[in-house]
Scaffold this motif. Structure first.
Motif, PDB file in Angstrom:
ATOM      1  N   ALA A 260       0.837  -1.202   0.126  1.00 30.04           N
ATOM      2  CA  ALA A 260       0.117  -0.062   0.108  1.00 30.04           C
ATOM      3  C   ALA A 260       0.844   1.201  -0.015  1.00 30.04           C
ATOM      4  N   LYS A 261       0.414   2.399  -0.307  1.00 28.49           N
ATOM      5  CA  LYS A 261       1.062   3.671  -0.414  1.00 28.49           C
ATOM      6  C   LYS A 261       1.909   3.812   0.868  1.00 28.49           C
ATOM      7  N   ASN A 262       2.747   4.249   0.703  1.00 36.96           N
ATOM      8  CA  ASN A 262       3.848   4.528   1.892  1.00 36.96           C
ATOM      9  C   ASN A 262       3.958   3.433   2.912  1.00 36.96           C
ATOM     10  N   SER A 263       3.968   2.588   2.401  1.00 33.80           N
ATOM     11  CA  SER A 263       4.210   1.118   3.188  1.00 33.80           C
ATOM     12  C   SER A 263       4.989   0.155   2.709  1.00 33.80           C
ATOM     13  N   SER A 264       5.086  -0.926   3.279  1.00 35.21           N
ATOM     14  CA  SER A 264       6.056  -2.053   2.771  1.00 35.21           C
ATOM     15  C   SER A 264       5.367  -3.446   3.076  1.00 35.21           C
ATOM     16  N   ALA A 265       5.628  -4.418   2.209  1.00 35.88           N
ATOM     17  CA  ALA A 265       4.686  -5.642   2.566  1.00 35.88           C
ATOM     18  C   ALA A 265       6.094  -6.499   3.149  1.00 35.88           C
ATOM     19  N   GLY A 266       7.298  -6.020   3.369  1.00 38.73           N
ATOM     20  CA  GLY A 266       8.193  -6.830   4.003  1.00 38.73           C
ATOM     21  C   GLY A 266       8.944  -7.563   2.800  1.00 38.73           C
ATOM     22  N   CYS A 267      10.295  -7.469   3.006  1.00 38.06           N
ATOM     23  CA  CYS A 267      11.216  -8.157   1.920  1.00 38.06           C
ATOM     24  C   CYS A 267      11.540  -9.473   2.448  1.00 38.06           C
ATOM     25  N   SER A 268      10.673 -10.350   2.229  1.00 43.68           N
ATOM     26  CA  SER A 268      10.853 -11.783   2.727  1.00 43.68           C
ATOM     27  C   SER A 268      11.038 -12.921   1.707  1.00 43.68           C
ATOM     28  N   GLN A 269      10.912 -12.533   0.519  1.00 42.67           N
ATOM     29  CA  GLN A 269      11.312 -13.268  -0.691  1.00 42.67           C
ATOM     30  C   GLN A 269      12.571 -13.223  -1.301  1.00 42.67           C
ATOM     31  N   VAL A 270      13.235 -14.654  -1.339  1.00 40.34           N
ATOM     32  CA  VAL A 270      14.680 -14.521  -2.262  1.00 40.34           C
ATOM     33  C   VAL A 270      14.359 -15.419  -3.375  1.00 40.34           C
ATOM     34  N   ALA A 271      14.782 -15.012  -4.502  1.00 42.00           N
ATOM     35  CA  ALA A 271      14.703 -15.745  -5.903  1.00 42.00           C
ATOM     36  C   ALA A 271      16.193 -15.798  -6.349  1.00 42.00           C
ATOM     37  N   ALA A 272      16.297 -16.848  -7.089  1.00 40.72           N
ATOM     38  CA  ALA A 272      17.524 -17.051  -8.023  1.00 40.72           C
ATOM     39  C   ALA A 272      16.877 -16.911  -9.623  1.00 40.72           C
ATOM     40  N   LEU A 273      17.788 -16.084 -10.235  1.00 42.01           N
ATOM     41  CA  LEU A 273      17.627 -15.798 -11.559  1.00 42.01           C
ATOM     42  C   LEU A 273      18.460 -16.401 -12.584  1.00 42.01           C
ATOM     43  N   ASP A 274      18.220 -16.876 -13.709  1.00 46.09           N
ATOM     44  CA  ASP A 274      19.034 -16.951 -14.707  1.00 46.09           C
ATOM     45  C   ASP A 274      18.876 -15.877 -15.716  1.00 46.09           C
ATOM     46  N   LEU A 275      20.144 -14.991 -15.740  1.00 43.56           N
ATOM     47  CA  LEU A 275      20.083 -13.753 -16.719  1.00 43.56           C
ATOM     48  C   LEU A 275      20.245 -14.150 -18.138  1.00 43.56           C
ATOM     49  N   ASP A 276      20.780 -15.325 -18.451  1.00 41.51           N
ATOM     50  CA  ASP A 276      20.772 -15.647 -19.937  1.00 41.51           C
ATOM     51  C   ASP A 276      19.611 -16.113 -20.494  1.00 41.51           C
TER      52      ASP A 276
END
Length: 604
Positions: A275-291
């Motif tokens: 929501a505006k001026n708030s945070s949902a919390g940075c609880s997710q970590v993801a691995a990415l394949d950039l290629d």
């Protein structure tokens, strides 16, 4: 987690679009900048800006079975703009500095030996650590500039020696030969036949209703990759054509600056749009394949049935590690769990530095008796290889480099300029012993670290050749109203300046970006009537070789000036320069165009 500071006010208006037409539809006007302070014209007097207080961090989850004492930290203040007046007086000028204040740029410095202290490595990650004799504290530097950038796959050396940036052919800035110590190995960056760059493309700033983090950019052999709003996009390196998109349920919080050998990396993101001026919390970590442009997996670190908020993510080898006030966790890039917080731990891994080695910043003790342990650990098992215990009372430290191991800290909050750095610590990561401590008063040196929670978020620093390369603060140039600065080198074995100095040139300011073999790649922010430059500084002679110079037309200059090296992501490789913001902001309703990223390239 602690969010980076919002964009400072008083930014100059931007001009209309430039460069070749884009395949994306026209974007509505955007709010200036992404946290990159603007200068109303390089070389003219400027009024100081009032520091800004960043928004409060989202609440952290309690520790695993161990009540956490209140952190009591003060939010970092955004310092005056790059080179603006308003620096605090040097605290060492009033109280004798026991660690040896540097009397001036480019001259050998005295050092005062520190008394060693012994310490038992504290358990964590379920491993019994061996007894190690430790000396003091160390600060390491990640060789990238700004938040979240790294050239993931360097080009191959074609064997030619006559077009490589090396000790021959200095351009831009004066040469101070000084000490020629250190190794001067040629890098992979070649000098183009024509260093004049053109605009390859620009990526418009996305539409948002509130300031949103868009931190994270990488360059591979196949794509330029940039985080957008709740997505990661891959673009053709030369044309800007969108190659792929990875959609996310919420905004990116942090992005690792490192990649695996096959261009995989990791990010932290929110589980939903806040929501505006708030945070949902940075609880997710993801691995990415950039290629491939794929999200490989998503993980959380749980306390009971609740996912905790994460502060830091990094990559070392094939290991992805995250830190938080509840402890650290790690996975293999395949998704296999390597370690997680233990409920019985009395210390916790606040975060990690990655790259060649994996280094944990481990916090022990209550708030008023805090002690930081700098641990080099095995990235596969988490086993402690060596440990250095910093002096009690130092609350925060940033890992600048893991090999050699360099750590930065603002000891006693003495930097006085919001940079987060008063001292660097050079540490032997085999024994855990302090090699030397380098005093870097905030009123003299311009490097920055956000060590409050991110652990690995330093800019304006490069480490290589057993040297620490940092820029000086701006000072008067030779022209009327002009400003300039230098890059100077410190010996990581002695803590003394080597006497090497690379001058920016009148009206320019110079910032180291990374190492290229034994050379330093640096960006030169231009005066009001010129384009910026990328130069290679020879590690031995310190001669400068120009690799790229941007157009000096007004529209290009105005767009480039929005990408301050203090607050933006800058990547240079093989004649290509990419500059991007770390925030997207709500449109101001003006007709000026704002950009998420700019791409420049030379013809040769």
């Amino acid at each position: 987690m602690t969010q980076p500071p919002p964009p400072p006010p008083n930014q100059p208006p931007q001009q209309g679009g430039f460069g070749p037409p884009q395949d994306q539809p026209p974007q509505p006007p955007q709010q200036p900048g992404f946290g990159a302070p603007q200068q109303p014209g390089y070389g003219y007097p400027q009024a100081p800006q009032a520091p800004q207080t960043p928004p409060p961090p989202p609440p952290q989850q309690p520790g695993y079975g161990h009540p956490q004492a209140p952190q009591g930290q003060q939010p970092p203040q955004t310092p005056p703009g790059y080179g603006y007046p308003g620096q605090q007086p040097n605290p060492y000028g009033q109280t004798p500095n026991p660690y040896g204040q540097q009397p001036g740029y480019g001259y050998p410095q005295p050092t005062v030996p520190l008394q060693p202290q012994a310490g038992q490595p504290t358990g964590g990650r379920g491993v019994n650590a061996q007894l190690i004799i430790i000396v003091a504290a160390v600060v390491a530097i990640a060789l990238i500039v700004g938040g979240g950038i790294w050239y993931a796959s360097s080009g191959k050396d074609d064997g030619k020696k006559d077009d490589t940036a090396s000790s021959s052919g200095g351009t831009g800035g004066k040469e101070d030969k000084g000490d020629t110590g250190g190794t001067s190995t040629k890098g992979e960056e070649k000098v183009p036949a024509d260093t004049s760059a053109k605009v390859l493309y620009q990526i418009p700033e996305p539409k948002v209703d509130d300031s949103t983090v868009v931190s994270g950019s990488w360059l591979t052999d196949k794509a330029y990759v940039k985080a957008g709003v709740a997505e990661i996009n891959g673009y053709d390196r030369d044309k800007g054509t969108k190659l792929w998109t990875i959609k996310l349920p919420g905004p990116v919080c942090e992005a690792s600056t490192h990649t695996t050998a096959d261009d995989k990396t990791a990010i932290l993101f929110q589980p939903k749009m806040p929501a505006k001026n708030s945070s949902a919390g940075c609880s997710q970590v993801a691995a990415l394949d950039l290629d491939a442009g794929k999200k490989l997996w998503t993980k959380t670190v749980n306390s009971g049935d609740r996912a905790i908020s994460l502060d830091n993510v990094t990559v070392s080898g094939s290991t992805i590690a995250v830190g938080s006030t509840s402890g650290g966790a790690a996975w293999d890039v395949s998704g296999k769990s390597l370690w997680s917080p233990k409920p019985t731990d009395t210390c916790y891994d606040a975060g990690y530095g990655g790259g060649d080695k994996l280094v944990a910043v481990r916090k022990c003790g209550s708030y008023d008796q805090r002690q930081l342990h700098i641990q080099t650990i095995d990235p596969k098992s988490g086993k402690v290889i060596s440990e250095y215990k910093m002096t009690q009372g130092i609350e925060y430290a940033s890992v600048v480099s893991t090999n050699p191991l360099v750590v930065a800290a603002d000891v006693g909050d003495s930097a006085g300029d919001g940079s987060g750095i008063s001292d660097f610590f050079s540490i032997d990561n085999k024994t855990g012993k302090l090699i030397t401590r380098i005093s870097a008063p905030g009123d003299q040196f311009a490097a920055r670290c956000d060590g409050i929670s991110k652990i690995e978020a330093c800019s304006g620093i490069a480490v290589g050749n057993d040297r620490l390369y940092i820029p000086t603060e701006e000072h008067d140039g030779t022209g009327e109203y002009s400003q300039t600065n230098e890059i100077v080198a410190f010996d990581l074995a002695t803590g003394k300046q080597t006497g090497q100095r690379a001058d920016a040139g009148d009206g320019y300011t110079i910032t180291p970006l990374r190492m290229d073999g034994g050379n330093v790649i640096a960006y030169k922010r231009p005066p009001y009537d010129k384009g910026g430059q990328i130069v290679s500084i020879d590690g031995g002679s310190f001669k400068e070789t120009k690799l790229l110079e941007n157009p000096s037309t007004e529209s290009v200059r105005d767009a480039e000036s929005s990408m301050s090296p203090d607050y933006s992501e800058i990547i240079y490789a093989q004649g290509h320069l990419y500059m991007s913001g770390v925030y997207a902001d709500k449109s101001s309703g003006s007709s000026d165009k704002e950009y998420l990223a700019l791409a420049f390239g030379t013809a040769g």
